[in-house]
Design a protein around this motif. Structure first.
Motif, PDB file in Angstrom:
ATOM      1  N   VAL A   1     -13.150  49.037  79.990  1.00 23.96           N
ATOM      2  CA  VAL A   1     -12.873  50.022  80.840  1.00 23.96           C
ATOM      3  C   VAL A   1     -13.074  49.421  82.522  1.00 23.96           C
ATOM      4  O   VAL A   1     -14.271  49.061  82.736  1.00 23.96           O
ATOM      5  CB  VAL A   1     -13.675  51.374  80.806  1.00 23.96           C
ATOM      6  N   GLU A   2     -11.785  49.363  83.294  1.00 22.51           N
ATOM      7  CA  GLU A   2     -11.879  48.822  84.482  1.00 22.51           C
ATOM      8  C   GLU A   2     -12.573  49.783  85.552  1.00 22.51           C
ATOM      9  O   GLU A   2     -12.474  51.039  85.656  1.00 22.51           O
ATOM     10  CB  GLU A   2     -10.586  48.600  84.929  1.00 22.51           C
ATOM     11  N   SER A   3     -13.625  49.358  86.166  1.00 26.85           N
ATOM     12  CA  SER A   3     -14.426  50.017  86.932  1.00 26.85           C
ATOM     13  C   SER A   3     -15.169  49.159  88.196  1.00 26.85           C
ATOM     14  O   SER A   3     -15.702  48.298  87.819  1.00 26.85           O
ATOM     15  CB  SER A   3     -15.415  50.840  86.341  1.00 26.85           C
TER      16      SER A   3
ATOM     17  N   ARG B   1       0.882  49.084  80.397  1.00 32.43           N
ATOM     18  CA  ARG B   1      -0.453  47.989  80.265  1.00 32.43           C
ATOM     19  C   ARG B   1      -0.320  47.189  78.791  1.00 32.43           C
ATOM     20  O   ARG B   1      -0.180  48.299  77.929  1.00 32.43           O
ATOM     21  CB  ARG B   1      -1.656  48.490  80.575  1.00 32.43           C
ATOM     22  N   TYR B   2      -0.421  46.058  78.678  1.00 31.38           N
ATOM     23  CA  TYR B   2      -0.449  45.645  77.390  1.00 31.38           C
ATOM     24  C   TYR B   2      -1.825  45.070  76.929  1.00 31.38           C
ATOM     25  O   TYR B   2      -2.656  44.645  77.659  1.00 31.38           O
ATOM     26  CB  TYR B   2       0.141  44.195  77.442  1.00 31.38           C
ATOM     27  N   TYR B   3      -1.799  45.187  75.621  1.00 31.34           N
ATOM     28  CA  TYR B   3      -3.194  44.934  74.779  1.00 31.34           C
ATOM     29  C   TYR B   3      -2.850  43.913  73.634  1.00 31.34           C
ATOM     30  O   TYR B   3      -2.078  44.230  73.139  1.00 31.34           O
ATOM     31  CB  TYR B   3      -3.911  45.983  74.670  1.00 31.34           C
ATOM     32  N   SER B   4      -3.824  42.868  73.808  1.00 34.62           N
ATOM     33  CA  SER B   4      -3.614  42.022  72.545  1.00 34.62           C
ATOM     34  C   SER B   4      -4.073  42.907  71.366  1.00 34.62           C
ATOM     35  O   SER B   4      -5.231  43.395  71.365  1.00 34.62           O
ATOM     36  CB  SER B   4      -4.561  40.839  72.551  1.00 34.62           C
TER      37      SER B   4
ATOM     38  N   THR C   1      -5.274  53.002  83.121  1.00 34.09           N
ATOM     39  CA  THR C   1      -4.998  52.989  81.921  1.00 34.09           C
ATOM     40  C   THR C   1      -6.338  53.106  80.916  1.00 34.09           C
ATOM     41  O   THR C   1      -6.459  53.921  80.065  1.00 34.09           O
ATOM     42  CB  THR C   1      -4.232  51.941  81.271  1.00 34.09           C
ATOM     43  N   THR C   2      -7.364  52.245  81.315  1.00 39.03           N
ATOM     44  CA  THR C   2      -8.395  52.278  80.748  1.00 39.03           C
ATOM     45  C   THR C   2      -9.214  53.428  80.746  1.00 39.03           C
ATOM     46  O   THR C   2      -9.997  53.879  79.962  1.00 39.03           O
ATOM     47  CB  THR C   2      -9.194  50.887  80.889  1.00 39.03           C
ATOM     48  N   ASN C   3      -9.089  54.084  82.101  1.00 40.94           N
ATOM     49  CA  ASN C   3      -9.939  55.277  82.109  1.00 40.94           C
ATOM     50  C   ASN C   3      -9.073  56.377  81.396  1.00 40.94           C
ATOM     51  O   ASN C   3      -9.962  57.259  81.155  1.00 40.94           O
ATOM     52  CB  ASN C   3     -10.161  55.653  83.558  1.00 40.94           C
TER      53      ASN C   3
HETATM   54  P1  FAD Z   1      -5.427  48.801  86.764  1.00 39.90           P
HETATM   55  O1  FAD Z   1      -5.306  50.310  87.323  1.00 39.90           O
HETATM   56  O2  FAD Z   1      -4.359  48.103  86.448  1.00 39.90           O
HETATM   57  O3  FAD Z   1      -6.350  48.021  87.784  1.00 39.90           O
HETATM   58  C1  FAD Z   1      -6.701  46.703  87.395  1.00 39.90           C
HETATM   59  C2  FAD Z   1      -7.462  46.226  88.340  1.00 39.90           C
HETATM   60  O4  FAD Z   1      -6.698  46.038  89.648  1.00 39.90           O
HETATM   61  C3  FAD Z   1      -8.652  47.040  88.904  1.00 39.90           C
HETATM   62  O5  FAD Z   1      -9.821  46.627  88.262  1.00 39.90           O
HETATM   63  C4  FAD Z   1      -8.880  46.594  90.431  1.00 39.90           C
HETATM   64  O6  FAD Z   1      -9.562  45.057  90.135  1.00 39.90           O
HETATM   65  C5  FAD Z   1      -7.706  46.354  90.553  1.00 39.90           C
HETATM   66  N1  FAD Z   1      -6.831  47.476  91.662  1.00 39.90           N
HETATM   67  C6  FAD Z   1      -6.625  48.428  91.259  1.00 39.90           C
HETATM   68  N2  FAD Z   1      -6.222  49.368  92.172  1.00 39.90           N
HETATM   69  C7  FAD Z   1      -6.569  48.508  93.280  1.00 39.90           C
HETATM   70  C8  FAD Z   1      -6.396  48.925  94.775  1.00 39.90           C
HETATM   71  N3  FAD Z   1      -5.816  50.207  95.067  1.00 39.90           N
HETATM   72  N4  FAD Z   1      -6.733  48.016  95.446  1.00 39.90           N
HETATM   73  C9  FAD Z   1      -7.372  46.871  95.171  1.00 39.90           C
HETATM   74  N5  FAD Z   1      -7.461  46.417  93.921  1.00 39.90           N
HETATM   75  C10 FAD Z   1      -7.098  47.371  92.898  1.00 39.90           C
HETATM   76  N6  FAD Z   1      -7.145  43.847  78.508  1.00 39.90           N
HETATM   77  C11 FAD Z   1      -8.213  44.295  77.596  1.00 39.90           C
HETATM   78  O7  FAD Z   1      -9.340  44.920  78.052  1.00 39.90           O
HETATM   79  N7  FAD Z   1      -8.191  43.959  76.347  1.00 39.90           N
HETATM   80  C12 FAD Z   1      -6.887  43.226  75.936  1.00 39.90           C
HETATM   81  O8  FAD Z   1      -7.017  42.767  74.721  1.00 39.90           O
HETATM   82  C13 FAD Z   1      -5.839  42.911  76.862  1.00 39.90           C
HETATM   83  N8  FAD Z   1      -4.893  42.181  76.565  1.00 39.90           N
HETATM   84  C14 FAD Z   1      -4.006  41.927  77.308  1.00 39.90           C
HETATM   85  C15 FAD Z   1      -2.889  41.097  76.831  1.00 39.90           C
HETATM   86  C16 FAD Z   1      -1.599  40.800  77.753  1.00 39.90           C
HETATM   87  C17 FAD Z   1      -0.585  40.016  77.386  1.00 39.90           C
HETATM   88  C18 FAD Z   1      -1.982  41.253  79.215  1.00 39.90           C
HETATM   89  C19 FAD Z   1      -0.875  40.909  80.277  1.00 39.90           C
HETATM   90  C20 FAD Z   1      -2.949  42.032  79.569  1.00 39.90           C
HETATM   91  C21 FAD Z   1      -4.112  42.168  78.881  1.00 39.90           C
HETATM   92  N9  FAD Z   1      -5.195  42.946  78.863  1.00 39.90           N
HETATM   93  C22 FAD Z   1      -6.125  43.098  78.241  1.00 39.90           C
HETATM   94  C23 FAD Z   1      -5.244  43.774  80.533  1.00 39.90           C
HETATM   95  C24 FAD Z   1      -4.694  44.887  80.463  1.00 39.90           C
HETATM   96  O9  FAD Z   1      -3.249  45.039  80.310  1.00 39.90           O
HETATM   97  C25 FAD Z   1      -4.939  45.694  82.003  1.00 39.90           C
HETATM   98  O10 FAD Z   1      -4.573  45.014  82.797  1.00 39.90           O
HETATM   99  C26 FAD Z   1      -6.276  46.114  81.981  1.00 39.90           C
HETATM  100  O11 FAD Z   1      -6.824  46.894  80.899  1.00 39.90           O
HETATM  101  C27 FAD Z   1      -6.632  46.941  83.235  1.00 39.90           C
HETATM  102  O12 FAD Z   1      -5.760  48.248  83.121  1.00 39.90           O
HETATM  103  P2  FAD Z   1      -6.009  49.333  83.861  1.00 39.90           P
HETATM  104  O13 FAD Z   1      -4.716  50.222  84.040  1.00 39.90           O
HETATM  105  O14 FAD Z   1      -7.036  50.298  83.412  1.00 39.90           O
HETATM  106  O15 FAD Z   1      -6.293  48.783  85.512  1.00 39.90           O
END
Ligand code: FAD
Length: 690
Positions: free
Chosen positions: A467-469, A446-449, A483-485
């Protein structure tokens, strides 16, 4: 008798001569070790060949499926097409990463072979990282093919095309549209429609499924293929290694590659080699019911990693223990979860998506995206392995009826283990592990700025992440971002919080063989074009609500430092937005400090959307309300930056900008649109959206 002897002599000479003739002298040649030959000119060299025609020829393929993929979806679709093409139509398929081949010889592509292009569009109509070189080559005015120089150099090429895009972006699916135009112009013949999947509307999977059936039909007719009853054929052999156990030093327990397995971290660190970085610091920027936001500082001083303000950092995630357990149990792997397995491609072009030998547990925990949304087609594939006849019927129905799939799986946000166990509690032990490897994408970084300035802290990279929830309405469960968790768990552990397993999610925080102990996280940096002007005296306008403020904290931090060092820093305007002053205002206290360095050159507009329930205020409103200031700065050559939510905010900001330019410069809408477009193409208007 003398004649007899002569006869025999003559015959013998003749015989020797003809042997020599028919064997082309090979009996006289220096004997070759066939092994040595094949490792010299053969596998060793050809394995790395960048010549796709040679590769297809040598591996007996007649259909190549190229993919340009950023987040793994296009790669996944390519694999699925390859699998289907082979099992249903007997095509000899292979997938190919666009980055791994050269294209000068595309003009010699044989007429009886096929190429598929599965192309994701990234950012503002750009190719994905792995498609950059291919795109540069093919879109050149006249691509330099090795043989043909005529108008239609690709006259022999038959191709199929599918694009992955997002309609909230201006350049929707521009890669597949552009490529289709170019290939047609060069004389190639497309089979089926050029498909387009829309992530913005959330219909990617359904668009893909709806596109491919008529495409297969046309392909069948065009190539005279016969369809056969498809049953599952594994792409990998999964062999349990009874003689090995998980403590053996050559068994991968989640280590991303050989360097890491052998215990040394060697750069360069990149998308195939992360740096296991210590977390210097971690904290929560706010916590309210069901929502929290992290600030994490990652120490890269022990590596040669460099970044510049505005770059992205990739976090390599680990699945939550609870989800790993759920998956292992659902597929009947509990008893053998720590057994050592060796996974090999059954075909030389099949790539095993993780290093082996490994264990089931490590493969699932570190390498498979087990929490992601489920693909309907995969439910259909799994039907054949259902634990009962009823379950099989139900899986078939879910797999083939899109409304039913929505009702039973998608609306509940189930992941694969939840989806199959909702049909039958399991265990689904008959599902071959190869089928799971193929049907589930490999885990994505997962990318973060980056939210720090490289001028201020060149060896410490900060990220700002919500944090994604997601509480699923009606389904009674919460979807937790992977990733956020994981980052939240690291933060809890680092700070000795009373609840080190947020929401009951435990993580293997110390990593494979405790290599991440002492709070480390695997990362790499990706350079971006989202950059401050090289001349700090140029004014800048930044629009970044929510976590969209991340890179702008870095920008402002940098300009404050430049001011402190006595440089001439231009006007710095930030449009920020969040829900409430007292709730989720990010870096609330820091801005004051930057203000003390930048003085009147720093202006921040805060839009608090929920302070006044009758009148929600967003960044767009503040921009409109300050149209004169914005326009004046633009005329003073300000750069204009937008970061954050791609689906609504970024588009609306674009519209607001068009409006205000029209108003302030007194020009018609079309002209204002033209101005904004040219701001984009000249790099004055930059977006970092997700
Ligand atoms: P994931 O597990 O990837 O889930 C994300 C979302 O997908 C969930 O909230 C839900 O809505 C959906 N989902 C997951 N599982 C399911 C399922 N089984 N069924 C249906 N829907 C589902 N984020 C930031 O907070 N700060 C930043 O600065 C930032 N910069 C970014 C820069 C770039 C270039 C990019 C591409 C992304 C950036 N992001 C940023 C977003 C970040 O990369 C992640 O996507 C975000 O943090 C979520 O990751 P995660 O692994 O926690 O959630």
């Amino acid at each position: 008798t003398s004649i007899d002897t002569l006869d025999i002599l003559v015959l013998a000479v003749l015989l020797l001569g003809s042997i020599a003739y028919f064997t082309k002298g090979t009996y006289w040649a220096v004997p070759k070790d066939p092994y040595a030959t094949s490792s010299l000119n053969g596998s060793a060299l050809k394995k790395g060949t960048r010549n796709i025609l040679e590769k297809m020829e040598e591996s007996g393929k007649n259909c190549v499926i190229f993919y340009g993929s950023q987040t793994g979806t296009a790669e996944d679709y390519a694999s699925r097409l390859a699998k289907e093409g082979s099992s249903r139509f007997g095509l000899k398929t292979m997938t190919a990463d666009l980055e791994e081949y050269d294209y000068e010889n595309l003009d010699q592509f044989p007429e009886d072979k096929l190429a598929f292009f599965v192309m994701a569009t990234y950012g503002e109509g750009e190719p994905t990282d792995n498609a950059v070189e291919f795109w540069e080559f093919i879109q050149a005015d006249s691509p330099s093919f090795s043989e043909s120089s005529d108008e239609k150099p690709l006259g022999n090429l038959k191709y199929v095309a599918f694009g992955l895009g997002n309609n909230t972006y201006e350049h929707y699916n521009s890669m597949v549209r552009g490529l289709d135009k170019i290939l047609t112009k060069l004389g190639a013949k497309r089979i089926g429609a050029a498909g387009e999947g829309d992530d913005g509307a959330g219909t990617m999977e359904e668009d893909f499924l709806a596109w491919k059936e008529p495409m297969w039909k046309e392909l069948q007719e065009e190539m005279g293929l016969e369809e056969r009853e498809a049953s599952y054929e594994p792409a990998f052999s999964v062999e349990e290694k009874e003689e090995m156990n998980k403590e053996d030093p050559n068994v991968y327990l989640g280590e991303p590659n050989k360097n890491h397995l052998e215990g040394s971290q060697k750069g360069p660190f990149n998308a195939s080699n992360p740096y296991i970085a210590p977390l210097a610091e971690s904290k929560e920027l706010f916590t309210v019911k069901d929502r929290n936001c992290l600030h994490v500082e990652i120490d890269v001083s022990g590596s040669n990693i460099n970044y510049t303000t505005g770059d992205h950092i990739a976090i390599w995630p680990t699945n939550a223990g609870m989800e790993v357990d759920r998956f292992i149990k659902a597929f009947g792997l509990e008893e053998k979860r720590h057994n050592v397995i060796s996974v090999k491609g059954l075909d030389p072009t099949a790539k095993v998506p993780f290093p082996t030998p490994t264990t089931y547990d490590a493969a699932v925990r570190y390498h498979m995206e087990i929490c992601a949304p489920v693909s309907r087609q995969f439910m259909d594939t799994l039907a054949e392995f259902a634990p009962s006849e009823d379950a099989k019927k139900e899986m078939k129905k879910i797999g083939t009826d899109s409304d039913y799939f929505k009702e039973k799986v998608a609306n509940s946000y189930y992941n694969i283990a939840q989806a199959v166990t909702s049909v039958h509690p399991g265990p689904w032990s008959s599902v071959p592990f190869s089928c799971l490897i193929e049907g589930i994408t490999k885990i994505q970084v997962r990318y973060y700025s980056i939210s720090s300035s490289s001028l201020v802290q060149p060896k410490k990279i900060s990220i700002t992440a919500v944090v994604e929830s997601v509480r699923v309405p009606g389904a009674g469960h919460v979807v937790k971002g992977v990733t956020t968790n994981y980052l939240l768990a690291l933060k809890q552990k680092q700070n000795g919080d009373p609840d080190p397993s947020p929401h009951g999610l435990t993580y293997e925080i110390t990593g494979p063989r405790n290599k991440y102990d002492g709070i480390h996280v695997p990362v790499h940096v990706r350079h971006s074009n989202f950059k401050l002007p090289s001349d700090p005296s140029k004014p800048i306008i930044m629009v970044g609500p929510g976590t969209g403020v991340a890179p702008f904290r870095g920008f402002v931090q940098e300009r404050a430092e430049q001011a402190k060092r006595g440089e001439n820093v231009g006007e710095t305007v930030l449009f920020y937005g969040c829900r409430r002053k007292e709730e989720d205002w990010l870096y609330k206290d820091e801005w004051e400090q930057y203000k003390s360095n930048l003085g009147d050159n720093l202006t921040i507009f805060n839009a608090f959307s929920r302070e006044n329930p009758d009148k929600k205020k967003y960044v767009q409103h503040d921009i409109s309300a300050n149209s004169k200031l914005v326009n004046d700065l633009l005329q003073k050559k300000a750069n204009f930056y937008v970061c954050g939510d791609a689906s609504h905010m970024a588009r609306e900001v674009n519209e607001v900008l068009v409006e205000l330019i029209g108003k302030e410069r007194n020009v018609p809408k079309e002209k204002a649109e033209q101005i904004v477009k040219s701001m984009r193409s000249s790099g004055v208007y930059q977006e970092d959206v997700w």
